[in-house]
Design an enzyme around this catalytic site. Structure first.
Site, PDB file in Angstrom:
ATOM      1  N   GLY A 111       0.837  -1.189   0.000  1.00 18.47           N
ATOM      2  CA  GLY A 111       0.000   0.000   0.000  1.00 18.47           C
ATOM      3  C   GLY A 111       0.869   1.233   0.000  1.00 18.47           C
ATOM      4  N   GLN A 119       3.340  10.011   0.838  1.00 18.93           N
ATOM      5  CA  GLN A 119       4.588   9.254   1.012  1.00 18.93           C
ATOM      6  C   GLN A 119       5.552   9.422  -0.160  1.00 18.93           C
ATOM      7  OE1 GLN A 119       2.416   5.445   2.189  1.00 18.93           O
ATOM      8  NE2 GLN A 119       4.264   5.358   3.439  1.00 18.93           N
ATOM      9  N   CYS A 142       5.544   0.631   8.210  1.00 23.75           N
ATOM     10  CA  CYS A 142       5.252   1.711   7.271  1.00 23.75           C
ATOM     11  C   CYS A 142       6.501   1.991   6.452  1.00 23.75           C
ATOM     12  CB  CYS A 142       4.820   2.958   8.045  1.00 23.75           C
ATOM     13  SG  CYS A 142       4.387   4.344   6.983  1.00 23.75           S
ATOM     14  N   LEU A 143       6.350   2.118   5.128  1.00 25.54           N
ATOM     15  CA  LEU A 143       7.513   2.381   4.276  1.00 25.54           C
ATOM     16  C   LEU A 143       8.178   3.713   4.630  1.00 25.54           C
ATOM     17  CD1 LEU A 143       6.185   1.191   0.790  1.00 25.54           C
ATOM     18  CD2 LEU A 143       7.692  -0.042   2.354  1.00 25.54           C
ATOM     19  N   HIS A 161      -4.893   2.066   7.117  1.00 32.67           N
ATOM     20  CA  HIS A 161      -3.551   2.628   7.307  1.00 32.67           C
ATOM     21  C   HIS A 161      -3.294   3.735   6.266  1.00 32.67           C
ATOM     22  CE1 HIS A 161       0.971   1.947   8.045  1.00 32.67           C
ATOM     23  NE2 HIS A 161       0.955   2.699   6.957  1.00 32.67           N
ATOM     24  N   GLU A 162      -3.663   3.460   4.997  1.00 30.46           N
ATOM     25  CA  GLU A 162      -3.385   4.425   3.921  1.00 30.46           C
ATOM     26  C   GLU A 162      -4.275   5.665   4.028  1.00 30.46           C
ATOM     27  OE1 GLU A 162      -0.727   3.873   2.595  1.00 30.46           O
ATOM     28  OE2 GLU A 162      -0.555   1.726   2.943  1.00 30.46           O
ATOM     29  N   HIS A 200      -2.956   8.111   6.383  1.00 32.34           N
ATOM     30  CA  HIS A 200      -1.864   8.940   5.856  1.00 32.34           C
ATOM     31  C   HIS A 200      -2.393  10.253   5.270  1.00 32.34           C
ATOM     32  CE1 HIS A 200       1.992   6.874   6.145  1.00 32.34           C
ATOM     33  NE2 HIS A 200       1.500   5.740   5.688  1.00 32.34           N
TER      34      HIS A 200
HETATM   35 ZN    ZN Z   1       2.394   3.952   5.986  1.00 29.74          ZN
END
Ligand code: ZN
Length: 186
Positions: free
Chosen positions: A61, A66, A104-105, A146-147, A150
């Site tokens: 995702g 991001q 998380c990336l 989660h996304e 963001h």
């Molecule tokens: Zn994340």
């Protein structure tokens, strides 16, 4: 809003030059993203960029902030499911509860347990700008929550059960991905 201190041994992961994915504590990650007014060729280009950045990082995702763009676009791609692009997503309904490990990336090497709704209903535009209604559950629902967080400047560290937060460097062959991780037992 939970803030974290990155231990010295993990700081290099947050300074990788040439990485298209923005790392904590970049302020763009804490901004409320703006709705997409029209799905233009520029938006399609951004989606392509997000898609390749997510795949390069083995993510499941990604949200536009991001990659440094404060617009309301997310991609979710749970394992064994096709990637879905959600533009201006809105969670209309939440049902049930699940607790699971997330990473998380944008916050490499940090993991923690997060309580999320088990099933959600999401309204969004797809990549062609067409309104869609999605019923998601389990991992897909977890990634989507989660996304969408963001887009409101909310990170999983804000929601994680604080005692569960831990640093861990995935080893060769071990999966690490946005929204969730295959690594368990730490
Ligand atoms: Zn994340």
């Amino acid at each position: 809003m939970t803030e974290i201190k990155i231990p010295k041994e993990y700081q290099w992961l947050y300074q990788r030059e040439g990485n298209p994915i923005v790392s904590y504590p970049d302020p763009v990650l804490r901004k409320k993203a703006k709705p997409v007014a029209r799905v233009t060729p520029e938006i399609h280009e951004l989606i392509e960029h997000m898609m390749s950045s997510m795949h390069d990082a083995y993510g499941v995702g990604l949200a536009a902030p991001q990659v440094g763009v404060s617009l309301r676009i997310v991609i979710i791609e749970p394992i064994d499911q096709p990637a879905r692009v959600l533009i201006n997503p809105q969670i209309l309904d939440r049902e049930g509860e699940q607790i699971g490990l997330e990473g998380c990336l944008s916050i490499p090497a940090l993991y923690g347990d997060v309580k999320r709704a088990d099933k959600i209903t999401v309204r969004a535009l797809n990549r062609r700008g067409k309104p869609v209604l999605l019923h998601l559950e389990g991992m897909a629902a977890r990634i989507a929550q989660h996304e969408v967080d963001h887009l409101d400047g909310v990170l999983f560290i804000d929601r994680a059960i604080s005692e569960s937060l831990h640093w861990h460097l995935p080893e060769e062959g071990e999966d690490e991905f946005e929204g969730a991780t295959a690594h368990v037992g730490h």
